[in-house]
Scaffold this motif. Sequence first.
Motif, PDB file in Angstrom:
ATOM      1  N   ILE A 135     -94.282 -13.605 -42.884  1.00 23.49           N
ATOM      2  CA  ILE A 135     -93.847 -14.922 -43.374  1.00 23.49           C
ATOM      3  C   ILE A 135     -94.210 -15.067 -44.849  1.00 23.49           C
ATOM      4  CG2 ILE A 135     -94.315 -17.402 -43.212  1.00 23.49           C
ATOM      5  CD1 ILE A 135     -94.562 -17.009 -40.173  1.00 23.49           C
ATOM      6  N   THR A 136     -95.410 -14.631 -45.228  1.00 24.82           N
ATOM      7  CA  THR A 136     -95.835 -14.699 -46.623  1.00 24.82           C
ATOM      8  C   THR A 136     -94.933 -13.832 -47.504  1.00 24.82           C
ATOM      9  OG1 THR A 136     -98.114 -15.094 -45.949  1.00 24.82           O
ATOM     10  CG2 THR A 136     -97.774 -14.282 -48.189  1.00 24.82           C
ATOM     11  N   ALA A 137     -94.644 -12.617 -47.047  1.00 26.25           N
ATOM     12  CA  ALA A 137     -93.755 -11.744 -47.815  1.00 26.25           C
ATOM     13  C   ALA A 137     -92.364 -12.350 -47.949  1.00 26.25           C
ATOM     14  CB  ALA A 137     -93.675 -10.368 -47.148  1.00 26.25           C
ATOM     15  N   ALA A 138     -91.868 -12.960 -46.880  1.00 24.77           N
ATOM     16  CA  ALA A 138     -90.548 -13.589 -46.936  1.00 24.77           C
ATOM     17  C   ALA A 138     -90.535 -14.759 -47.913  1.00 24.77           C
ATOM     18  CB  ALA A 138     -90.130 -14.052 -45.541  1.00 24.77           C
ATOM     19  N   LEU A 139     -91.599 -15.543 -47.938  1.00 22.03           N
ATOM     20  CA  LEU A 139     -91.680 -16.656 -48.889  1.00 22.03           C
ATOM     21  C   LEU A 139     -91.668 -16.153 -50.329  1.00 22.03           C
ATOM     22  CD1 LEU A 139     -94.317 -18.968 -47.151  1.00 22.03           C
ATOM     23  CD2 LEU A 139     -91.903 -19.465 -47.506  1.00 22.03           C
ATOM     24  N   PHE A 140     -92.442 -15.111 -50.611  1.00 20.76           N
ATOM     25  CA  PHE A 140     -92.463 -14.566 -51.965  1.00 20.76           C
ATOM     26  C   PHE A 140     -91.137 -13.898 -52.318  1.00 20.76           C
ATOM     27  CE2 PHE A 140     -97.042 -15.178 -51.883  1.00 20.76           C
ATOM     28  CZ  PHE A 140     -97.281 -15.553 -53.186  1.00 20.76           C
ATOM     29  N   LEU A 141     -90.520 -13.222 -51.366  1.00 18.04           N
ATOM     30  CA  LEU A 141     -89.221 -12.604 -51.624  1.00 18.04           C
ATOM     31  C   LEU A 141     -88.157 -13.655 -51.925  1.00 18.04           C
ATOM     32  CD1 LEU A 141     -87.551  -9.995 -51.694  1.00 18.04           C
ATOM     33  CD2 LEU A 141     -87.080 -10.372 -49.268  1.00 18.04           C
ATOM     34  N   LEU A 142     -88.121 -14.707 -51.134  1.00 17.57           N
ATOM     35  CA  LEU A 142     -87.173 -15.788 -51.375  1.00 17.57           C
ATOM     36  C   LEU A 142     -87.408 -16.430 -52.743  1.00 17.57           C
ATOM     37  CD1 LEU A 142     -84.899 -17.594 -50.246  1.00 17.57           C
ATOM     38  CD2 LEU A 142     -86.695 -19.070 -49.344  1.00 17.57           C
ATOM     39  N   SER A 143     -88.664 -16.632 -53.085  1.00 18.60           N
ATOM     40  CA  SER A 143     -88.989 -17.204 -54.384  1.00 18.60           C
ATOM     41  C   SER A 143     -88.578 -16.270 -55.518  1.00 18.60           C
ATOM     42  CB  SER A 143     -90.487 -17.500 -54.460  1.00 18.60           C
ATOM     43  OG  SER A 143     -90.807 -18.088 -55.688  1.00 18.60           O
ATOM     44  N   ALA A 144     -88.768 -14.971 -55.343  1.00 24.79           N
ATOM     45  CA  ALA A 144     -88.366 -14.006 -56.369  1.00 24.79           C
ATOM     46  C   ALA A 144     -86.849 -13.974 -56.539  1.00 24.79           C
ATOM     47  CB  ALA A 144     -88.882 -12.611 -56.011  1.00 24.79           C
ATOM     48  N   VAL A 145     -86.119 -14.081 -55.444  1.00 23.62           N
ATOM     49  CA  VAL A 145     -84.653 -14.113 -55.527  1.00 23.62           C
ATOM     50  C   VAL A 145     -84.191 -15.360 -56.266  1.00 23.62           C
ATOM     51  CG1 VAL A 145     -82.550 -14.363 -54.133  1.00 23.62           C
ATOM     52  CG2 VAL A 145     -84.252 -12.642 -53.520  1.00 23.62           C
ATOM     53  N   VAL A 146     -84.773 -16.502 -55.938  1.00 23.68           N
ATOM     54  CA  VAL A 146     -84.414 -17.746 -56.631  1.00 23.68           C
ATOM     55  C   VAL A 146     -84.764 -17.636 -58.113  1.00 23.68           C
ATOM     56  CG1 VAL A 146     -84.940 -20.208 -56.808  1.00 23.68           C
ATOM     57  CG2 VAL A 146     -84.565 -19.179 -54.572  1.00 23.68           C
ATOM     58  N   TYR A 147     -85.902 -17.043 -58.437  1.00 22.80           N
ATOM     59  CA  TYR A 147     -86.294 -16.874 -59.837  1.00 22.80           C
ATOM     60  C   TYR A 147     -85.329 -15.946 -60.568  1.00 22.80           C
ATOM     61  CZ  TYR A 147     -89.261 -16.014 -63.892  1.00 22.80           C
ATOM     62  OH  TYR A 147     -89.753 -15.916 -65.162  1.00 22.80           O
ATOM     63  N   ALA A 148     -84.928 -14.867 -59.916  1.00 22.09           N
ATOM     64  CA  ALA A 148     -83.974 -13.939 -60.541  1.00 22.09           C
ATOM     65  C   ALA A 148     -82.631 -14.619 -60.798  1.00 22.09           C
ATOM     66  CB  ALA A 148     -83.792 -12.705 -59.656  1.00 22.09           C
ATOM     67  N   VAL A 149     -82.178 -15.422 -59.850  1.00 26.85           N
ATOM     68  CA  VAL A 149     -80.922 -16.157 -60.043  1.00 26.85           C
ATOM     69  C   VAL A 149     -81.057 -17.123 -61.213  1.00 26.85           C
ATOM     70  CG1 VAL A 149     -79.396 -17.881 -58.987  1.00 26.85           C
ATOM     71  CG2 VAL A 149     -80.112 -15.879 -57.673  1.00 26.85           C
ATOM     72  N   ARG A 150     -82.177 -17.826 -61.278  1.00 27.43           N
ATOM     73  CA  ARG A 150     -82.388 -18.766 -62.387  1.00 27.43           C
ATOM     74  C   ARG A 150     -82.473 -18.043 -63.726  1.00 27.43           C
ATOM     75  NH1 ARG A 150     -87.111 -22.587 -61.862  1.00 27.43           N
ATOM     76  NH2 ARG A 150     -86.067 -23.534 -63.621  1.00 27.43           N
ATOM     77  N   LEU A 151     -83.108 -16.859 -63.768  1.00 26.89           N
ATOM     78  CA  LEU A 151     -83.155 -16.077 -65.003  1.00 26.89           C
ATOM     79  C   LEU A 151     -81.757 -15.621 -65.408  1.00 26.89           C
ATOM     80  CD1 LEU A 151     -86.308 -13.785 -64.727  1.00 26.89           C
ATOM     81  CD2 LEU A 151     -85.878 -15.567 -66.399  1.00 26.89           C
ATOM     82  N   GLY A 152     -80.979 -15.191 -64.437  1.00 29.58           N
ATOM     83  CA  GLY A 152     -79.609 -14.763 -64.725  1.00 29.58           C
ATOM     84  C   GLY A 152     -78.775 -15.906 -65.281  1.00 29.58           C
ATOM     85  N   ARG A 153     -78.881 -17.066 -64.683  1.00 32.69           N
ATOM     86  CA  ARG A 153     -78.130 -18.230 -65.178  1.00 32.69           C
ATOM     87  C   ARG A 153     -78.580 -18.615 -66.586  1.00 32.69           C
ATOM     88  NH1 ARG A 153     -77.585 -22.408 -60.105  1.00 32.69           N
ATOM     89  NH2 ARG A 153     -76.097 -21.165 -58.921  1.00 32.69           N
ATOM     90  N   ALA A 154     -79.882 -18.536 -66.841  1.00 29.98           N
ATOM     91  CA  ALA A 154     -80.389 -18.873 -68.172  1.00 29.98           C
ATOM     92  C   ALA A 154     -79.895 -17.879 -69.209  1.00 29.98           C
ATOM     93  CB  ALA A 154     -81.914 -18.921 -68.161  1.00 29.98           C
ATOM     94  N   ALA A 155     -79.827 -16.595 -68.838  1.00 35.64           N
ATOM     95  CA  ALA A 155     -79.321 -15.576 -69.781  1.00 35.64           C
ATOM     96  C   ALA A 155     -77.843 -15.811 -70.086  1.00 35.64           C
ATOM     97  CB  ALA A 155     -79.544 -14.186 -69.196  1.00 35.64           C
ATOM     98  N   VAL A 156     -77.084 -16.155 -69.057  1.00 35.23           N
ATOM     99  CA  VAL A 156     -75.658 -16.444 -69.268  1.00 35.23           C
ATOM    100  C   VAL A 156     -75.493 -17.663 -70.172  1.00 35.23           C
ATOM    101  CG1 VAL A 156     -73.553 -17.223 -68.095  1.00 35.23           C
ATOM    102  CG2 VAL A 156     -74.893 -15.326 -67.162  1.00 35.23           C
ATOM    103  N   ARG A 157     -76.295 -18.690 -69.958  1.00 33.43           N
ATOM    104  CA  ARG A 157     -76.234 -19.888 -70.782  1.00 33.43           C
ATOM    105  C   ARG A 157     -76.604 -19.601 -72.231  1.00 33.43           C
ATOM    106  NH1 ARG A 157     -80.123 -23.290 -68.415  1.00 33.43           N
ATOM    107  NH2 ARG A 157     -79.745 -22.402 -66.398  1.00 33.43           N
ATOM    108  N   GLU A 158     -77.618 -18.737 -72.442  1.00 33.29           N
ATOM    109  CA  GLU A 158     -78.038 -18.405 -73.814  1.00 33.29           C
ATOM    110  C   GLU A 158     -76.964 -17.604 -74.530  1.00 33.29           C
ATOM    111  OE1 GLU A 158     -81.882 -16.589 -73.885  1.00 33.29           O
ATOM    112  OE2 GLU A 158     -82.846 -18.313 -72.976  1.00 33.29           O
ATOM    113  N   ARG A 159     -76.277 -16.697 -73.823  1.00 34.26           N
ATOM    114  CA  ARG A 159     -75.204 -15.913 -74.442  1.00 34.26           C
ATOM    115  C   ARG A 159     -74.012 -16.788 -74.784  1.00 34.26           C
ATOM    116  NH1 ARG A 159     -74.734 -11.496 -70.223  1.00 34.26           N
ATOM    117  NH2 ARG A 159     -76.929 -10.997 -70.112  1.00 34.26           N
ATOM    118  N   ALA A 160     -73.762 -17.779 -73.924  1.00 32.88           N
ATOM    119  CA  ALA A 160     -72.605 -18.658 -74.143  1.00 32.88           C
ATOM    120  C   ALA A 160     -72.827 -19.588 -75.326  1.00 32.88           C
ATOM    121  CB  ALA A 160     -72.304 -19.460 -72.886  1.00 32.88           C
ATOM    122  N   SER A 161     -74.073 -19.911 -75.615  1.00 33.61           N
ATOM    123  CA  SER A 161     -74.308 -20.879 -76.697  1.00 33.61           C
ATOM    124  C   SER A 161     -74.542 -20.226 -78.037  1.00 33.61           C
ATOM    125  CB  SER A 161     -75.507 -21.758 -76.382  1.00 33.61           C
ATOM    126  OG  SER A 161     -76.666 -20.979 -76.199  1.00 33.61           O
TER     127      SER A 161
END
Length: 161
Positions: A135-161
Amino acid sequence: MAWFRRFYGENPMHLLALLGCFALVGAVVLELYPNPSAPLILLWFVAAVIAHDLVLYPLYALADRSLVLTRWVRRRVSARAVSVAATNHVRLPVMGSALVGLIWLPTISGHAAFVAYFASDLPPTVDFVERWLLITAALFLLSAVVYAVRLGRAAVRERAS
Protein backbone atom coordinates in the motif's frame (compact mmCIF):
# COMPACT_ATOMS: atom_id res chain seq x y z
CA MET A 1 -23.41 40.56 15.60
CA ALA A 2 -20.63 43.07 16.17
CA TRP A 3 -21.46 43.22 19.88
CA PHE A 4 -21.22 39.42 20.11
CA ARG A 5 -17.86 39.39 18.37
CA ARG A 6 -16.58 42.13 20.70
CA PHE A 7 -17.90 40.25 23.75
CA TYR A 8 -16.88 36.70 22.74
CA GLY A 9 -13.96 37.52 20.46
CA GLU A 10 -14.94 35.14 17.66
CA ASN A 11 -17.73 34.19 15.27
CA PRO A 12 -20.91 32.70 16.85
CA MET A 13 -20.35 29.53 14.80
CA HIS A 14 -17.12 29.03 16.73
CA LEU A 15 -19.05 29.05 19.99
CA LEU A 16 -21.61 26.64 18.55
CA ALA A 17 -18.90 24.24 17.39
CA LEU A 18 -17.17 24.46 20.77
CA LEU A 19 -20.42 23.70 22.63
CA GLY A 20 -21.01 20.74 20.29
CA CYS A 21 -17.53 19.40 21.11
CA PHE A 22 -18.16 19.77 24.84
CA ALA A 23 -21.51 17.98 24.45
CA LEU A 24 -19.79 15.11 22.60
CA VAL A 25 -17.12 14.81 25.29
CA GLY A 26 -19.82 14.87 27.97
CA ALA A 27 -21.73 12.07 26.22
CA VAL A 28 -18.56 9.97 25.99
CA VAL A 29 -17.76 10.55 29.66
CA LEU A 30 -21.29 9.57 30.69
CA GLU A 31 -21.05 6.45 28.53
CA LEU A 32 -17.69 5.44 29.99
CA TYR A 33 -18.41 6.34 33.62
CA PRO A 34 -19.95 3.00 34.66
CA ASN A 35 -17.31 1.06 32.69
CA PRO A 36 -14.75 -0.49 35.07
CA SER A 37 -11.95 0.08 32.55
CA ALA A 38 -12.68 3.83 32.33
CA PRO A 39 -9.50 4.81 34.24
CA LEU A 40 -7.39 2.77 31.80
CA ILE A 41 -9.15 4.39 28.84
CA LEU A 42 -8.52 7.83 30.36
CA LEU A 43 -4.87 6.95 30.97
CA TRP A 44 -4.53 5.75 27.35
CA PHE A 45 -6.13 8.95 26.08
CA VAL A 46 -3.87 11.20 28.17
CA ALA A 47 -0.80 9.21 27.10
CA ALA A 48 -1.86 9.47 23.44
CA VAL A 49 -2.29 13.23 23.73
CA ILE A 50 1.08 13.63 25.44
CA ALA A 51 2.82 11.32 22.96
CA HIS A 52 1.31 13.20 20.03
CA ASP A 53 1.84 16.74 21.28
CA LEU A 54 5.28 16.31 22.84
CA VAL A 55 6.88 13.62 20.65
CA LEU A 56 5.17 13.04 17.31
CA TYR A 57 4.14 16.58 16.40
CA PRO A 58 7.65 18.04 16.74
CA LEU A 59 9.05 15.12 14.72
CA TYR A 60 6.72 15.42 11.76
CA ALA A 61 6.80 19.22 11.92
CA LEU A 62 10.60 19.00 11.66
CA ALA A 63 10.34 16.56 8.75
CA ASP A 64 7.86 18.81 6.98
CA ARG A 65 10.00 21.88 7.63
CA SER A 66 13.00 20.12 6.09
CA LEU A 67 10.96 19.52 2.92
CA VAL A 68 9.99 23.18 2.74
CA LEU A 69 13.55 24.38 3.46
CA THR A 70 14.94 22.08 0.78
CA ARG A 71 12.64 23.70 -1.75
CA TRP A 72 13.67 27.18 -0.56
CA VAL A 73 17.39 26.38 -0.77
CA ARG A 74 16.94 24.94 -4.26
CA ARG A 75 15.22 28.15 -5.37
CA ARG A 76 17.96 30.31 -3.87
CA VAL A 77 20.76 28.32 -5.54
CA SER A 78 19.14 28.09 -8.96
CA ALA A 79 18.40 31.15 -11.07
CA ARG A 80 15.40 29.31 -12.53
CA ALA A 81 12.45 28.83 -10.20
CA VAL A 82 11.14 25.33 -9.56
CA SER A 83 8.11 24.93 -11.78
CA VAL A 84 6.38 22.21 -9.74
CA ALA A 85 6.93 21.79 -6.01
CA ALA A 86 7.47 18.21 -4.87
CA THR A 87 6.63 18.88 -1.23
CA ASN A 88 3.04 17.63 -1.31
CA HIS A 89 4.02 14.70 -3.51
CA VAL A 90 6.18 13.45 -0.64
CA ARG A 91 3.99 14.69 2.19
CA LEU A 92 0.73 12.97 1.13
CA PRO A 93 2.07 9.41 0.63
CA VAL A 94 3.97 9.62 3.92
CA MET A 95 0.84 10.77 5.74
CA GLY A 96 -1.27 8.08 4.04
CA SER A 97 1.20 5.34 4.88
CA ALA A 98 1.54 6.56 8.47
CA LEU A 99 -2.22 6.72 8.87
CA VAL A 100 -2.76 3.20 7.52
CA GLY A 101 0.12 1.95 9.66
CA LEU A 102 -1.24 3.60 12.77
CA ILE A 103 -4.80 2.39 12.27
CA TRP A 104 -3.78 -1.17 11.46
CA LEU A 105 -0.74 -1.37 13.77
CA PRO A 106 -2.05 -4.27 15.90
CA THR A 107 -2.82 -6.28 12.79
CA ILE A 108 0.43 -5.37 11.02
CA SER A 109 2.52 -6.20 14.09
CA GLY A 110 0.76 -9.56 14.43
CA HIS A 111 -0.78 -8.89 17.83
CA ALA A 112 -4.30 -9.07 16.43
CA ALA A 113 -3.90 -11.90 13.95
CA PHE A 114 -6.79 -13.88 15.36
CA VAL A 115 -9.04 -10.82 15.42
CA ALA A 116 -8.23 -10.29 11.75
CA TYR A 117 -9.00 -13.95 11.11
CA PHE A 118 -12.35 -13.61 12.85
CA ALA A 119 -13.25 -10.42 10.97
CA SER A 120 -11.95 -11.26 7.48
CA ASP A 121 -11.53 -15.05 7.44
CA LEU A 122 -7.89 -14.59 6.43
CA PRO A 123 -5.61 -17.14 8.09
CA PRO A 124 -3.29 -15.81 10.82
CA THR A 125 -0.31 -16.70 8.63
CA VAL A 126 -1.06 -13.82 6.23
CA ASP A 127 1.77 -11.29 6.40
CA PHE A 128 0.10 -7.93 6.86
CA VAL A 129 3.48 -6.13 6.86
CA GLU A 130 3.88 -7.01 3.18
CA ARG A 131 0.41 -5.68 2.44
CA TRP A 132 1.13 -2.43 4.28
CA LEU A 133 4.40 -2.05 2.38
CA LEU A 134 2.55 -2.67 -0.90
CA ILE A 135 0.00 0.00 0.00
CA THR A 136 2.86 2.38 0.84
CA ALA A 137 4.61 1.61 -2.45
CA ALA A 138 1.36 2.14 -4.35
CA LEU A 139 0.82 5.51 -2.66
CA PHE A 140 4.33 6.66 -3.56
CA LEU A 141 4.00 5.32 -7.11
CA LEU A 142 0.71 7.12 -7.62
CA SER A 143 2.22 10.30 -6.24
CA ALA A 144 5.24 9.97 -8.54
CA VAL A 145 2.99 9.50 -11.57
CA VAL A 146 0.96 12.58 -10.65
CA TYR A 147 4.20 14.53 -10.15
CA ALA A 148 5.55 13.40 -13.52
CA VAL A 149 2.32 14.45 -15.24
CA ARG A 150 2.48 17.85 -13.53
CA LEU A 151 6.14 18.27 -14.56
CA GLY A 152 5.26 17.38 -18.14
CA ARG A 153 2.41 19.89 -18.22
CA ALA A 154 4.66 22.58 -16.74
CA ALA A 155 7.34 21.90 -19.37
CA VAL A 156 4.76 22.15 -22.15
CA ARG A 157 3.46 25.42 -20.69
CA GLU A 158 7.00 26.86 -20.44
CA ARG A 159 7.76 25.95 -24.08
CA ALA A 160 4.48 27.47 -25.24
CA SER A 161 5.14 30.79 -23.53
